[in-house]
Design an enzyme around this catalytic site. Structure first.
Site, PDB file in Angstrom:
ATOM      1  N   TYR A  79       3.037   5.594  -6.128  1.00 55.01           N
ATOM      2  CA  TYR A  79       2.007   6.553  -6.535  1.00 55.01           C
ATOM      3  C   TYR A  79       0.911   6.637  -5.499  1.00 55.01           C
ATOM      4  O   TYR A  79       0.831   5.813  -4.577  1.00 55.01           O
ATOM      5  CB  TYR A  79       1.431   6.173  -7.910  1.00 55.01           C
ATOM      6  CG  TYR A  79       0.467   4.998  -7.894  1.00 55.01           C
ATOM      7  CD1 TYR A  79       0.933   3.699  -7.696  1.00 55.01           C
ATOM      8  CD2 TYR A  79      -0.904   5.187  -8.062  1.00 55.01           C
ATOM      9  CE1 TYR A  79       0.049   2.628  -7.672  1.00 55.01           C
ATOM     10  CE2 TYR A  79      -1.788   4.114  -8.043  1.00 55.01           C
ATOM     11  CZ  TYR A  79      -1.303   2.843  -7.851  1.00 55.01           C
ATOM     12  OH  TYR A  79      -2.167   1.778  -7.817  1.00 55.01           O
TER      13      TYR A  79
ATOM     14  N   ARG B  62       0.446   7.757   3.634  1.00 53.45           N
ATOM     15  CA  ARG B  62       0.752   6.484   2.962  1.00 53.45           C
ATOM     16  C   ARG B  62       1.836   6.690   1.894  1.00 53.45           C
ATOM     17  O   ARG B  62       2.702   5.837   1.705  1.00 53.45           O
ATOM     18  CB  ARG B  62      -0.506   5.873   2.342  1.00 53.45           C
ATOM     19  CG  ARG B  62      -0.241   4.489   1.747  1.00 53.45           C
ATOM     20  CD  ARG B  62      -1.510   3.791   1.297  1.00 53.45           C
ATOM     21  NE  ARG B  62      -2.135   4.472   0.177  1.00 53.45           N
ATOM     22  CZ  ARG B  62      -3.293   4.099  -0.366  1.00 53.45           C
ATOM     23  NH1 ARG B  62      -3.967   3.060   0.118  1.00 53.45           N
ATOM     24  NH2 ARG B  62      -3.804   4.769  -1.383  1.00 53.45           N
TER      25      ARG B  62
ATOM     26  N   ARG C 295      20.501   2.734 -17.535  1.00 51.63           N
ATOM     27  CA  ARG C 295      19.864   1.546 -16.971  1.00 51.63           C
ATOM     28  C   ARG C 295      20.852   0.655 -16.211  1.00 51.63           C
ATOM     29  O   ARG C 295      21.928   0.335 -16.723  1.00 51.63           O
ATOM     30  CB  ARG C 295      19.191   0.737 -18.088  1.00 51.63           C
ATOM     31  CG  ARG C 295      18.293  -0.354 -17.551  1.00 51.63           C
ATOM     32  CD  ARG C 295      17.568  -1.106 -18.661  1.00 51.63           C
ATOM     33  NE  ARG C 295      16.645  -2.066 -18.066  1.00 51.63           N
ATOM     34  CZ  ARG C 295      17.020  -3.245 -17.565  1.00 51.63           C
ATOM     35  NH1 ARG C 295      18.286  -3.592 -17.603  1.00 51.63           N
ATOM     36  NH2 ARG C 295      16.133  -4.056 -17.015  1.00 51.63           N
TER      37      ARG C 295
ATOM     38  N   HIS D 234      20.513  -2.000 -12.327  1.00 54.36           N
ATOM     39  CA  HIS D 234      19.614  -2.289 -11.213  1.00 54.36           C
ATOM     40  C   HIS D 234      19.919  -1.479  -9.950  1.00 54.36           C
ATOM     41  O   HIS D 234      19.015  -1.064  -9.239  1.00 54.36           O
ATOM     42  CB  HIS D 234      19.637  -3.784 -10.887  1.00 54.36           C
ATOM     43  CG  HIS D 234      18.905  -4.616 -11.897  1.00 54.36           C
ATOM     44  ND1 HIS D 234      19.209  -4.604 -13.237  1.00 54.36           N
ATOM     45  CD2 HIS D 234      17.871  -5.471 -11.757  1.00 54.36           C
ATOM     46  CE1 HIS D 234      18.391  -5.413 -13.884  1.00 54.36           C
ATOM     47  NE2 HIS D 234      17.568  -5.959 -13.000  1.00 54.36           N
TER      48      HIS D 234
ATOM     49  N   LYS E  72       2.604   0.977  -2.286  1.00 53.76           N
ATOM     50  CA  LYS E  72       1.813   1.324  -3.471  1.00 53.76           C
ATOM     51  C   LYS E  72       2.752   1.631  -4.639  1.00 53.76           C
ATOM     52  O   LYS E  72       2.947   2.786  -5.019  1.00 53.76           O
ATOM     53  CB  LYS E  72       0.883   2.513  -3.143  1.00 53.76           C
ATOM     54  CG  LYS E  72      -0.304   2.644  -4.098  1.00 53.76           C
ATOM     55  CD  LYS E  72      -1.360   3.567  -3.542  1.00 53.76           C
ATOM     56  CE  LYS E  72      -2.411   3.977  -4.556  1.00 53.76           C
ATOM     57  NZ  LYS E  72      -3.238   2.898  -5.102  1.00 53.76           N
TER      58      LYS E  72
ATOM     59  N   GLU F  38      -7.340  -9.218  -2.013  1.00 57.36           N
ATOM     60  CA  GLU F  38      -8.031  -7.969  -2.343  1.00 57.36           C
ATOM     61  C   GLU F  38      -8.417  -7.976  -3.806  1.00 57.36           C
ATOM     62  O   GLU F  38      -8.183  -8.956  -4.516  1.00 57.36           O
ATOM     63  CB  GLU F  38      -7.128  -6.767  -2.026  1.00 57.36           C
ATOM     64  CG  GLU F  38      -5.791  -6.824  -2.740  1.00 57.36           C
ATOM     65  CD  GLU F  38      -4.826  -5.718  -2.338  1.00 57.36           C
ATOM     66  OE1 GLU F  38      -5.249  -4.670  -1.856  1.00 57.36           O
ATOM     67  OE2 GLU F  38      -3.611  -5.939  -2.537  1.00 57.36           O
TER      68      GLU F  38
ATOM     69  N   LEU G 182      -2.771  -3.935  -0.012  1.00 54.60           N
ATOM     70  CA  LEU G 182      -2.574  -2.500   0.147  1.00 54.60           C
ATOM     71  C   LEU G 182      -3.591  -2.033   1.185  1.00 54.60           C
ATOM     72  O   LEU G 182      -4.785  -2.332   1.056  1.00 54.60           O
ATOM     73  CB  LEU G 182      -2.811  -1.759  -1.171  1.00 54.60           C
ATOM     74  CG  LEU G 182      -2.592  -0.254  -1.021  1.00 54.60           C
ATOM     75  CD1 LEU G 182      -1.093   0.057  -0.971  1.00 54.60           C
ATOM     76  CD2 LEU G 182      -3.241   0.526  -2.141  1.00 54.60           C
TER      77      LEU G 182
HETATM   78  N1  PLP Z   1      -5.855  -2.463  -3.193  1.00 55.01           N
HETATM   79  C1  PLP Z   1      -5.221  -2.172  -4.344  1.00 55.01           C
HETATM   80  C2  PLP Z   1      -4.381  -3.226  -4.995  1.00 55.01           C
HETATM   81  C3  PLP Z   1      -5.353  -0.901  -4.920  1.00 55.01           C
HETATM   82  O1  PLP Z   1      -4.705  -0.613  -6.066  1.00 55.01           O
HETATM   83  C4  PLP Z   1      -6.187   0.052  -4.299  1.00 55.01           C
HETATM   84  C5  PLP Z   1      -6.356   1.378  -4.867  1.00 55.01           C
HETATM   85  O2  PLP Z   1      -5.924   1.678  -5.940  1.00 55.01           O
HETATM   86  C6  PLP Z   1      -6.839  -0.311  -3.113  1.00 55.01           C
HETATM   87  C7  PLP Z   1      -6.645  -1.576  -2.576  1.00 55.01           C
HETATM   88  C8  PLP Z   1      -7.752   0.650  -2.414  1.00 55.01           C
HETATM   89  O3  PLP Z   1      -7.008   1.681  -1.816  1.00 55.01           O
HETATM   90  P1  PLP Z   1      -7.624   3.106  -1.591  1.00 55.01           P
HETATM   91  O4  PLP Z   1      -8.840   2.935  -0.747  1.00 55.01           O
HETATM   92  O5  PLP Z   1      -6.548   3.846  -0.883  1.00 55.01           O
HETATM   93  O6  PLP Z   1      -7.944   3.657  -2.940  1.00 55.01           O
END
Ligand code: PLP
Length: 282
Positions: free
Chosen positions: A33, A52, A100, A102, A146, A179, A204
């Site tokens: 997403y 991304r 379903r 895998h 993501k 993070e 991320l």
């Molecule tokens: N880290 C995680 C785990 C996230 O889910 C997000 C955004 O949802 C971010 C960092 C920040 O990313 P962005 O600046 O692209 O929103």
């Protein structure tokens, strides 16, 4: 006004927007997403977000469900139909619907969902700052993709709220902060060095993070990309998070201990102003 969602090529009422029970996003978190901010009607950093998205698709061995031009058109159409001036657009692609199992099913089309909603920037929170707690990072080792698998993020967020904080900073096996649950983590050392995690498999690579990094570099701030420890965070002069909806939000307490003097610091404020101007620019 009733909301509208885009589901697999059709604009449908949001309240009846559906994917199938055997959608692989639903059953396996086999999907990815993006969330893009909408500011005064324009999409903030749209191209980096779509780049991304393409990267996430590639890492998941998912084919692009549609070309970039029709995708950009659909996003705009959802924003227009929902009359969003300030808010977010959410875009999800899953591997599709199949009995379903895998293994990747053959010959199915990916599911594509786009929604948009109004959401004003949280100026009060950006002004005051947030308290965070630290929690173990129990996620998988491809956090750079993501994916819609946010199980650990959801649990950590709720644990933070239950503890009276706003969010959690996640600490990996080596004692380093990776993070936040939906944001990237930054600190400013007492020597005025700006630090945020290296963009590798452990985080991320936030689009807001990349934009803020560019601003810091342009301003000539001393900036280092490296993992930093919980101990460093606890003794930092300033701390903040970056994210699509949080922009640049000061962190004023970590595990109940004030960061610096417990107020947003000067470097955080400077980056906050620069990012707000960036988001405002068409
Ligand atoms: N880290 C995680 C785990 C996230 O889910 C997000 C955004 O949802 C971010 C960092 C920040 O990313 P962005 O600046 O692209 O929103």
């Amino acid at each position: 006004m009733s909301r509208v969602a885009y589901v697999n090529g059709r604009y449908v009422p949001h309240r009846s927007a559906r994917v199938h029970v055997e959608d692989r996003g639903y059953q396996f978190a086999d999907g990815i997403y993006e969330v893009v901010a909408v500011r005064h009607g324009h999409l903030v950093d749209e191209i980096p977000h779509l780049d991304r998205l393409d990267r996430s698709l590639g890492e998941m061995r998912l084919a692009a469900p549609m070309g970039r031009a029709p995708l950009r058109h659909a996003m705009r159409e959802v924003i227009r139909r929902n009359r969003v001036a300030d808010g977010i657009v959410y875009l999800q692609v899953s591997r599709g619907v199949a009995p379903r199992g895998h293994a990747f099913p053959k010959g199915i089309a990916p599911s594509v969902v786009i929604t948009a909603k109004r959401l004003a920037p949280n100026y009060a929170q950006m002004e005051k700052g947030i308290a965070i707690i630290t929690l173990p990072d129990i996620r998988w080792k491809r956090r750079d993709i993501k994916t819609v698998n946010l199980t650990a993020n959801v649990l950590a967020k709720q644990q933070a709220l239950d503890a009276g904080a706003y969010d959690a900073w996640l600490v990996d096996e080596d004692g380093m902060i990776s993070e936040g649950t939906a944001s990237n983590a930054w600190i400013v050392t007492k020597g005025r060095e700006l630090i945020t995690h290296t963009p590798d498999y452990r985080i991320l690579n936030g689009i807001t993070r990349v934009a803020v990094r560019g601003m810091a570099e342009k301003e000539g701030y001393t900036f280092v990309e490296r993992p930093f420890s919980k101990a460093e965070a606890l003794s930092a002069a300033e701390a903040f998070i970056t994210g699509t909806t949080s922009w640049v939000t000061p962190v004023i307490a970590i595990d109940g201990k004030p960061v610096g003097d417990g107020k947003a610091g000067p470097l955080t404020r400077a980056l906050q102003r620069l990012y707000a101007a960036h988001a405002d620019a068409p």
